[in-house]
Motif scaffolding. Structure first.
Motif, short mmCIF file in Angstrom:
data_model
loop_
_atom_site.label_atom_id
_atom_site.label_comp_id
_atom_site.label_asym_id
_atom_site.label_seq_id
_atom_site.Cartn_x
_atom_site.Cartn_y
_atom_site.Cartn_z
N UNK A 43 -8.39 2.82 71.54
CA UNK A 43 -7.52 3.83 71.98
C UNK A 43 -6.25 3.22 72.41
N UNK A 44 -6.35 2.08 73.05
CA UNK A 44 -5.09 1.22 73.56
C UNK A 44 -4.43 0.55 72.41
N UNK A 45 -5.28 -0.03 71.52
CA UNK A 45 -4.74 -0.72 70.38
C UNK A 45 -4.04 0.36 69.44
N UNK A 46 -4.82 1.53 69.19
CA UNK A 46 -4.10 2.56 68.28
C UNK A 46 -2.48 3.08 68.95
N UNK A 47 -2.65 2.97 70.44
CA UNK A 47 -1.51 3.59 70.88
C UNK A 47 -0.20 2.44 71.22
N UNK A 48 -0.47 1.27 70.61
CA UNK A 48 0.59 0.47 70.23
C UNK A 48 1.47 0.76 69.18
N UNK A 49 3.11 0.44 69.03
CA UNK A 49 3.63 0.63 67.81
C UNK A 49 3.17 -0.31 66.74
N UNK A 50 3.03 0.14 65.54
CA UNK A 50 2.48 -0.69 64.39
C UNK A 50 2.97 -2.18 64.45
N UNK A 51 4.21 -2.44 64.63
CA UNK A 51 4.83 -3.95 64.54
C UNK A 51 4.03 -4.65 65.75
N UNK A 52 3.37 -4.14 66.77
CA UNK A 52 2.99 -4.86 67.92
C UNK A 52 1.35 -5.12 67.62
N UNK A 53 0.95 -4.43 66.63
CA UNK A 53 -0.46 -4.57 66.12
C UNK A 53 -0.46 -5.69 65.06
N UNK A 54 0.53 -6.22 64.84
CA UNK A 54 0.28 -7.28 63.67
C UNK A 54 -0.01 -8.79 64.27
N UNK A 55 -0.24 -9.45 63.48
CA UNK A 55 -0.96 -10.93 64.08
C UNK A 55 0.33 -11.68 64.52
N UNK A 56 1.34 -11.52 63.59
CA UNK A 56 2.62 -12.25 63.95
C UNK A 56 3.71 -11.24 63.74
N UNK A 57 3.99 -10.70 64.80
CA UNK A 57 5.09 -9.40 65.05
C UNK A 57 6.38 -10.31 64.61
N UNK A 58 7.19 -9.43 63.62
CA UNK A 58 8.58 -9.79 63.15
C UNK A 58 9.68 -9.56 64.37
N UNK A 59 9.26 -8.85 65.05
CA UNK A 59 10.28 -8.64 66.34
C UNK A 59 9.60 -8.58 67.63
N UNK A 60 10.46 -8.98 68.71
CA UNK A 60 9.97 -9.12 70.12
C UNK A 60 9.44 -7.75 70.86
N UNK A 61 8.68 -7.67 71.71
CA UNK A 61 8.55 -6.76 72.29
C UNK A 61 9.14 -7.08 73.79
N UNK A 62 9.90 -6.10 74.55
CA UNK A 62 10.64 -6.56 75.79
C UNK A 62 9.69 -5.95 76.84
N UNK A 63 9.65 -7.11 77.61
CA UNK A 63 8.96 -6.78 78.97
C UNK A 63 9.93 -7.03 79.98
N UNK A 64 10.17 -6.25 81.00
CA UNK A 64 11.06 -6.47 82.01
C UNK A 64 10.37 -6.34 83.38
N UNK A 65 11.05 -7.05 84.54
CA UNK A 65 10.47 -7.36 85.88
C UNK A 65 11.17 -6.10 86.89
N UNK A 66 10.59 -5.38 87.47
CA UNK A 66 11.21 -4.43 88.54
C UNK A 66 12.28 -5.09 89.27
N UNK A 67 13.09 -4.64 89.99
CA UNK A 67 14.10 -5.17 90.88
C UNK A 67 13.16 -5.67 92.13
N UNK A 68 12.31 -4.96 92.56
CA UNK A 68 11.38 -5.22 93.78
C UNK A 68 10.77 -6.63 93.24
N UNK A 69 10.22 -6.83 92.13
CA UNK A 69 9.46 -8.16 91.63
C UNK A 69 10.62 -8.99 91.63
N UNK A 70 11.63 -8.86 90.96
CA UNK A 70 12.81 -9.74 90.90
C UNK A 70 13.36 -10.42 92.20
#
Length: 89
Positions: A43-70
């Motif tokens: 279910x977690x895999x199915x919830x991902x956008x299709x481009x993130x389920x590829x073995x070599x995605x053509x575009x990056x997925x943005x991950x940010x740190x919260x202000x408190x973590x920064x």
């Protein structure tokens, strides 16, 4: 996606990716069957956008740190830089 401290309130509409299993040496979650684990993983895999389920995605997925973590990151860097500056040669 945002990585944040566990003490921060989660943004609306989000969900935690990590769930505690053991805390202070005591199991805090119920044991799951292998079937339940597999279903949750699928279910977690199915919830991902299709481009993130590829073995070599053509575009990056943005991950940010919260202000408190920064802020904690900066405090940690400053702490160790101060220790290095005070250390004898």
């Amino acid at each position: 996606d945002t990585v944040q401290l566990d003490t921060e309130e989660a943004p609306a509409g989000s969900r935690e990716l990590l769930q505690p299993i053991v805390k202070n040496g005591t199991r805090v979650s119920t044991e799951e069957s292998l079937q339940a684990i597999r279903e949750r993983a699928m279910a977690s895999l199915d919830a991902l956008p299709a481009h993130l389920r590829e073995l070599t995605p053509e575009r990056q997925h943005s991950v940010e740190m919260s202000p408190a973590l920064l802020d904690l990151r900066q405090q940690t860097i400053a702490h160790y830089q101060a220790q290095l500056a005070d250390a004898p040669d």
